[in-house]
Structures are given as structure tokens and as C-alpha cells.
Scaffold this motif. Structure first.
Motif, PDB file in Angstrom:
ATOM      1  N   GLU A 229       0.833  -1.210   0.000  1.00 26.37           N
ATOM      2  CA  GLU A 229       0.000   0.000   0.000  1.00 26.37           C
ATOM      3  C   GLU A 229       0.863   1.255   0.000  1.00 26.37           C
ATOM      4  N   SER A 230       1.967   1.213   0.725  1.00 24.45           N
ATOM      5  CA  SER A 230       2.865   2.382   0.761  1.00 24.45           C
ATOM      6  C   SER A 230       3.541   2.606  -0.585  1.00 24.45           C
ATOM      7  N   GLN A 231       3.872   1.509  -1.282  1.00 24.75           N
ATOM      8  CA  GLN A 231       4.506   1.636  -2.599  1.00 24.75           C
ATOM      9  C   GLN A 231       3.568   2.287  -3.606  1.00 24.75           C
ATOM     10  N   PHE A 232       2.310   1.912  -3.559  1.00 24.56           N
ATOM     11  CA  PHE A 232       1.349   2.482  -4.506  1.00 24.56           C
ATOM     12  C   PHE A 232       0.959   3.912  -4.137  1.00 24.56           C
ATOM     13  N   SER A 233       1.100   4.260  -2.874  1.00 20.21           N
ATOM     14  CA  SER A 233       0.797   5.647  -2.472  1.00 20.21           C
ATOM     15  C   SER A 233       1.777   6.626  -3.102  1.00 20.21           C
ATOM     16  N   LYS A 234       2.923   6.115  -3.542  1.00 18.72           N
ATOM     17  CA  LYS A 234       3.940   6.963  -4.179  1.00 18.72           C
ATOM     18  C   LYS A 234       3.768   7.022  -5.695  1.00 18.72           C
ATOM     19  N   GLN A 235       2.815   6.256  -6.216  1.00 17.73           N
ATOM     20  CA  GLN A 235       2.589   6.192  -7.658  1.00 17.73           C
ATOM     21  C   GLN A 235       1.474   7.153  -8.070  1.00 17.73           C
ATOM     22  N   ASP A 236       1.806   8.120  -8.889  1.00 16.65           N
ATOM     23  CA  ASP A 236       0.807   9.111  -9.300  1.00 16.65           C
ATOM     24  C   ASP A 236      -0.188   8.556 -10.310  1.00 16.65           C
ATOM     25  N   LEU A 237       0.244   7.638 -11.159  1.00 19.99           N
ATOM     26  CA  LEU A 237      -0.605   7.181 -12.265  1.00 19.99           C
ATOM     27  C   LEU A 237      -1.389   5.907 -11.952  1.00 19.99           C
ATOM     28  N   LEU A 238      -1.017   5.206 -10.901  1.00 23.14           N
ATOM     29  CA  LEU A 238      -1.692   3.954 -10.558  1.00 23.14           C
ATOM     30  C   LEU A 238      -2.409   4.092  -9.222  1.00 23.14           C
ATOM     31  N   ARG A 239      -3.679   3.680  -9.196  1.00 27.80           N
ATOM     32  CA  ARG A 239      -4.459   3.741  -7.953  1.00 27.80           C
ATOM     33  C   ARG A 239      -4.793   2.330  -7.495  1.00 27.80           C
ATOM     34  N   LEU A 240      -4.281   1.973  -6.327  1.00 28.28           N
ATOM     35  CA  LEU A 240      -4.510   0.646  -5.773  1.00 28.28           C
ATOM     36  C   LEU A 240      -5.937   0.529  -5.257  1.00 28.28           C
ATOM     37  N   GLU A 241      -6.677  -0.459  -5.767  1.00 26.43           N
ATOM     38  CA  GLU A 241      -8.015  -0.722  -5.240  1.00 26.43           C
ATOM     39  C   GLU A 241      -7.927  -1.690  -4.061  1.00 26.43           C
ATOM     40  N   TYR A 242      -7.188  -2.775  -4.249  1.00 24.44           N
ATOM     41  CA  TYR A 242      -6.927  -3.663  -3.122  1.00 24.44           C
ATOM     42  C   TYR A 242      -5.674  -4.490  -3.365  1.00 24.44           C
ATOM     43  N   PHE A 243      -5.039  -4.869  -2.266  1.00 23.89           N
ATOM     44  CA  PHE A 243      -3.981  -5.876  -2.266  1.00 23.89           C
ATOM     45  C   PHE A 243      -4.279  -6.786  -1.085  1.00 23.89           C
ATOM     46  N   ILE A 244      -4.451  -8.074  -1.362  1.00 14.97           N
ATOM     47  CA  ILE A 244      -4.857  -9.025  -0.333  1.00 14.97           C
ATOM     48  C   ILE A 244      -3.991 -10.279  -0.434  1.00 14.97           C
ATOM     49  N   ILE A 245      -3.560 -10.771   0.709  1.00 17.31           N
ATOM     50  CA  ILE A 245      -2.909 -12.076   0.780  1.00 17.31           C
ATOM     51  C   ILE A 245      -3.937 -13.043   1.343  1.00 17.31           C
ATOM     52  N   ALA A 246      -4.217 -14.092   0.581  1.00 20.34           N
ATOM     53  CA  ALA A 246      -5.333 -14.969   0.939  1.00 20.34           C
ATOM     54  C   ALA A 246      -4.949 -16.438   0.885  1.00 20.34           C
TER      55      ALA A 246
END
Length: 283
Positions: A229-246
Motif C-alpha cells: 500500500e505504501s509503494q502504490f501511495s507513491k505512484q501518481d498514475l496507478l491507484r490501488l483498489e486492493y492488495f490481499i494475501i489470501a
């Protein structure tokens, strides 16, 4: 190459083939075929005498009407690609909505033992009822011996296995590994809609999954999730909807790791208005 648009004609054609003791594989697609689809078709051809490729943009699995309308429809090009693979052993079934739904374009309701409520199910209302409806319909029409699905839609793959199990459908479900572009991006029909700047940054998704896999070996699941989540917060062009380990089998998020279970990381990301999904086995 024979292209069928009516369910009765394709059903009759397959029945004749099966009477000749030929094995039949099915590769369901929504068209806009790419090398990922063709890899599934080639695998099916390795395993079967004849392969049916369905090309149908299924309206009941879209919760976003705009996405449905924008989905590419390229039947002529799709057939040309399939002819390059094998002109003799592939049948194409490209039905109309009317042919499939007979004027009643709604989903059947399914119980997939909770698999439908995880990940994609939380963000795409009714999606898996639509998937179950169309896949079950294809199984009823074509009656294949085996059916092939890519692991990019891993949740869908698990749900289809559950569909077959709970409805006693006599078809073997074969999952095939994710086919990737040279830059690592999971191949998808949606990729062609990516603007150049988004296409350039999109491989960050797979790069992050690989790093998350390494971290999962030494860190807790929650720590890995926070890191992604922290890595994607630094990305201006990509918006993380979810990242889940299942858990691979239940698809429920991991609370505490154990060596007795297998795990997978799942991700959904928006690149502009294009939604991209991917996943990776962690152990």
C-alpha cells in the motif's frame, strides 16, 4: 474454420464429434483475443482432438455498463488469429445475447460457499453470478470433456471449480498459468486501451508482486500488505483498489501464516479508468 452463432448448431456439431469418440475441449473467452488466450487454446489442443473457443461478451458479469459498452469486439480478427493456430481442429461459437439468454438477460443466483464474497466480489456486485450463469450455460450447450481458464482470474477459476463440484457437471477444469507481456504485465484484452504513459508504468504491478513474494518469506502478511500500500501511495498514475494475501483454497485473507496452507497475493489497480488485476503464488 467453422463459426457458429446458434447454440443448437454448435451443440449438434459437437455431438457428432463425440459420437466419433473424439475428445472436446472448451476455451471460453470474451473475444479481443491475445497471446494469453492463444496459449490456452494451444494447451487445449494438446489435450483434446477438437477445441471449441467461445467468443461472447457476457452482459450479466459487468457491474459497470460503461465497461461493457467499451469492451472491444473484434470477432473477425479473433477468427484470423485462431486460424493461424489451427484451421482444422478449432470451432468458434460466437452467439448473440438472444441466443444465450433467450430474451431473459439476467443471472442465475449461485452459492459458491463464500468464494464469491471475497476480493472481486466485494467490488463487483453480482459479477460471479454472471460468470457462473454463462459458464454453466456453455457447459450445457457444448458438453466439453475439459475446459481451460487462465490463472490471472484465479478467483474465477476457483469459483468455476466450485460450480462444477456443486452442480455435478462432468467436465474437468484446467487452470493455466498467467501469460505475461515481456515487461511482466499480465496479458489482458483491456491492455490495448492503456494510454502510453499508463502502459509504461503498469509493469510496476507485477514488479511489486514479486517483491511482496520475497517479503512474505520473512515478514507477516499484514506487514507485506502495508508495504505494498505504501509503494502504490507513491505512484501518481496507478491507484490501488486492493492488495490481499489470501488462503488459496478459501480465498479468505490471511490472519496468521502456517506451513500447512498455500497462499496467494491478489491485486487490483486502476490505470486511469482501466482496471487491471493480477496475482502470484507465495509459497
Amino acid at each position: 474454420m467453422e463459426v457458429y452463432s446458434e447454440r443448437q448448431r454448435i451443440s449438434n456439431a459437437v455431438e457428432v464429434l463425440k459420437e466419433r469418440q473424439l475428445t472436446v475441449g472448451l476455451v471460453p473467452t470474451m473475444g479481443a483475443l491475445h497471446e494469453g488466450h492463444l496459449a490456452l487454446v494451444r494447451r487445449a489442443l494438446d489435450d483434446n482432438d477438437i477445441v471449441v473457443v467461445s467468443v461472447f461478451v457476457n452482459p450479466t458479469q459487468f457491474d459497470n455498463q460503461d465497461d461493457l459498452e467499451k469492451y472491444p469486439r473484434t470477432l473477425k480478427h479473433d477468427v484470423a488469429l485462431l486460424e493461424e493456430v489451427d484451421r482444422e481442429r478449432i470451432l468458434v461459437y460466437a452467439p448473440s445475447v438472444e441466443d444465450i439468454y433467450e430474451g431473459n438477460t439476467i443471472s442465475q443466483k449461485f452459492d459458491f460457499d463464500g468464494l464469491e464474497y471475497e476480493m472481486e466480489g466485494k467490488f463487483r456486485s453480482g459479477h460471479f453470478d454472471g460468470v457462473g450463469t454463462i459458464v454453466k450455460r456453455f457447459f450445457e450447450i457444448i458438453k466439453p470433456h475439459k475446459a481451460y481458464f487462465g490463472e490471472k482470474d484465479f478467483q474465477q477459476l476457483q469459483i468455476i471449480k466450485k460450480l462444477v463440484e456443486k452442480n455435478n457437471i462432468p467436465v474437468a477444469i484446467i487452470g493455466c498459468e498467467i501469460y505475461r507481456e515481456t515487461n511482466g504485465l499480465a496479458m489482458s484484452s483491456r491492455n490495448v486501451r492503456l494510454k502510453p504513459e499508463y502502459k509504461e508504468v503498469a509493469p510496476f504491478i507485477y514488479k511489486t508482486l514479486l517483491a511482496a513474494k520475497d517479503k512474505f518469506g520473512i515478514e507477516s502478511a499484514s506487514e507485506v500488505v502495508k508495504w505494498v500500500e505504501s509503494q502504490f501511495s507513491k505512484q501518481d498514475l496507478l491507484r490501488l483498489e486492493y492488495f490481499i494475501i489470501a488462503d488459496t483454497n478459501t480465498l479468505k485473507p490471511v490472519e496468521e501464516k502456517t506451513n500447512k496452507k498455500s497462499y496467494r497475493a491478489f491485486i487490483a489497480v486502476y490505470a486511469d479508468d482501466i482496471r487491471l488485476i493480477d496475482n502470484i503464488a507465495l509459497n
